[in-house]
Scaffold this active site. Structure first.
Site, PDB file in Angstrom:
ATOM      1  N   CYS A 176       0.903  -1.302  -0.032  1.00  0.00           N
ATOM      2  CA  CYS A 176      -0.097   0.237  -0.073  1.00  0.00           C
ATOM      3  C   CYS A 176       0.873   1.161  -0.113  1.00  0.00           C
ATOM      4  O   CYS A 176       1.862   1.376   0.825  1.00  0.00           O
ATOM      5  CB  CYS A 176      -0.935   0.035   1.221  1.00  0.00           C
ATOM      6  SG  CYS A 176      -1.894   1.489   1.379  1.00  0.00           S
TER       7      CYS A 176
ATOM      8  N   GLU B 207       3.176  -5.646   9.038  1.00  0.00           N
ATOM      9  CA  GLU B 207       3.421  -4.348   8.688  1.00  0.00           C
ATOM     10  C   GLU B 207       4.684  -4.107   9.447  1.00  0.00           C
ATOM     11  O   GLU B 207       5.445  -3.170   8.818  1.00  0.00           O
ATOM     12  CB  GLU B 207       2.333  -3.514   8.719  1.00  0.00           C
ATOM     13  CG  GLU B 207       2.283  -2.198   8.283  1.00  0.00           C
ATOM     14  CD  GLU B 207       1.215  -0.972   8.517  1.00  0.00           C
ATOM     15  OE1 GLU B 207       1.483   0.143   8.802  1.00  0.00           O
ATOM     16  OE2 GLU B 207       0.235  -1.490   8.394  1.00  0.00           O
TER      17      GLU B 207
ATOM     18  N   THR C 294      -0.351   1.660  10.334  1.00  0.00           N
ATOM     19  CA  THR C 294      -1.249   2.502   9.505  1.00  0.00           C
ATOM     20  C   THR C 294      -2.847   1.789  10.075  1.00  0.00           C
ATOM     21  O   THR C 294      -3.897   2.705   9.675  1.00  0.00           O
ATOM     22  CB  THR C 294      -1.249   2.084   7.782  1.00  0.00           C
ATOM     23  OG1 THR C 294      -1.390   0.856   7.651  1.00  0.00           O
ATOM     24  CG2 THR C 294       0.199   2.989   7.611  1.00  0.00           C
TER      25      THR C 294
ATOM     26  N   SER D 118      -5.820  -6.499  11.170  1.00  0.00           N
ATOM     27  CA  SER D 118      -5.884  -5.486  12.250  1.00  0.00           C
ATOM     28  C   SER D 118      -6.946  -4.428  12.503  1.00  0.00           C
ATOM     29  O   SER D 118      -7.440  -4.226  13.320  1.00  0.00           O
ATOM     30  CB  SER D 118      -4.484  -5.100  12.155  1.00  0.00           C
ATOM     31  OG  SER D 118      -4.207  -3.942  12.911  1.00  0.00           O
ATOM     32  N   ASN D 119      -7.184  -3.989  11.261  1.00  0.00           N
ATOM     33  CA  ASN D 119      -8.217  -3.059  11.254  1.00  0.00           C
ATOM     34  C   ASN D 119      -9.529  -3.345  11.646  1.00  0.00           C
ATOM     35  O   ASN D 119     -10.346  -2.576  12.042  1.00  0.00           O
ATOM     36  CB  ASN D 119      -8.139  -2.238  10.127  1.00  0.00           C
ATOM     37  CG  ASN D 119      -8.619  -2.735   8.841  1.00  0.00           C
ATOM     38  OD1 ASN D 119      -9.990  -2.778   8.473  1.00  0.00           O
ATOM     39  ND2 ASN D 119      -7.948  -3.616   8.144  1.00  0.00           N
TER      40      ASN D 119
ATOM     41  N   SER E 208     -10.420  -4.893   4.215  1.00  0.00           N
ATOM     42  CA  SER E 208     -10.033  -6.143   3.364  1.00  0.00           C
ATOM     43  C   SER E 208     -11.240  -6.911   3.242  1.00  0.00           C
ATOM     44  O   SER E 208     -11.270  -7.934   2.889  1.00  0.00           O
ATOM     45  CB  SER E 208      -8.794  -7.048   4.098  1.00  0.00           C
ATOM     46  OG  SER E 208      -9.075  -7.103   5.209  1.00  0.00           O
TER      47      SER E 208
END
Length: 307
Positions: A97, A127, A165, A224-225, A267
């Protein structure tokens, strides 16, 4: 009348779309197999579909035959992995990304200037592993305020910080506040390193929380998000469940009498969201549906130059 409030934006972000399209276009251009280092994004539905099309997901570059093509996932990789790919004669295509790449570039630049970098994030997340590889001797990862309090630096040391992020904005803000309290000299990028999509999805969810008493976050447990979205709701006292399949939408919801919020990690495919929505309507047939628009998104990332 009870209602479902659908957060917008939700689901795929520009970086995820680019990463998925990178694999799809590579398969169309060169045929199967195409090797992918790590899951291209953290969602089982996406990975399974790409695997059916001919993608082979690997964790070790030794699994990739020499002179083959390998795609680096959206999460990014350390420089050592790029070097290994070159040494083995692999043709690397980078689906990292662009917002993750921005963090890599900042870390590399400030490490060269002699700063020690405080990297806020989950140290085992792919990440963070990739970013830390840019300057392993000049980076310290912190996950919480207790780890900030244990840092050994002085108020005179040159310090710079960035974040993963996909962090919770709430948690990141608390950790940053603790860092600045201990180290007034510490600074970061002019704009947050938490990506726009993470901020927008968390903001959209926070916007509806006063109206609901239960939230479904549609997303993979490895994402994660998606996990951070669940935490955003729970932190504000709203029950939240992370589900990745309509079978996980159960009669538990019948215990709640208020409105129901739905969001999805960056995602998560929209067809999975719609399947979970249909299951919810089967359980509670008289639910109305309302869309809550927090902000429009129009970010687009170009595919890698090789494609």
């Amino acid at each position: 009348m009870r209602k479902i409030i659908l957060c917008s934006p939700r689901g795929f972000c520009a970086g995820v779309i680019r990463a998925i399209q990178t694999v799809e276009v590579a398969l169309e251009k060169w045929g199967r197999p195409i090797y992918v280092k790590h899951e291209i994004v953290h969602n089982r539905h996406v990975v399974d579909k790409l695997r059916e099309k001919g993608a082979i997901f690997i964790e070790d570059l030794q699994e990739v035959p020499r002179n083959s093509r390998v795609i680096f996932s959206a999460h990014g990789v350390p420089p050592s992995l790029r070097e290994e790919a070159t040494e083995r004669g692999l043709i690397a295509i980078d689906a990292t990304c662009g917002l993750v790449t921005k963090v890599h570039s900042a870390v590399k630049m400030y490490a060269k200037k002699g700063y020690h970098i405080i990297l806020i994030g989950k140290r085992k997340h792919v990440e963070i592993i990739g970013i830390r590889g840019e300057a392993p001797d000049q980076i310290t990862v912190v996950e919480n305020i207790a780890e900030v309090e244990a840092l050994p630096f002085s108020a005179q040391d040159p310090l710079f910080y960035v974040t993963q992020t996909t962090l919770s904005m709430d948690d990141a803000a608390d950790i940053v506040a603790a860092l600045k309290a201990r180290y007034p000299q510490i600074f970061t990028l002019p704009s947050s390193s938490i990506c726009y999509a993470t901020q927008n999805r968390q903001g959209a969810l926070r916007n509806i929380l006063p109206q609901v008493d239960f939230v479904y976050v549609i997303g993979d447990r490895q994402s994660s998000n998606s996990n951070r979205l669940r935490e955003v709701a729970e932190r504000r006292g709203v029950t939240a469940r992370l589900v990745n399949h309509p079978d996980e939408v159960t009669e538990e919801i019948l215990q709640y009498s208020g409105n129901i919020g739905i969001t999805a990690g960056a995602s998560t495919p929209e067809d999975v969201v719609q399947a979970c929505l249909m299951k919810l309507q089967e359980l509670i047939p008289d639910l109305s549906i309302e869309m809550d628009l927090f902000v429009e998104e129009d970010t687009v990332f170009q595919l890698p130059k090789e494609l």
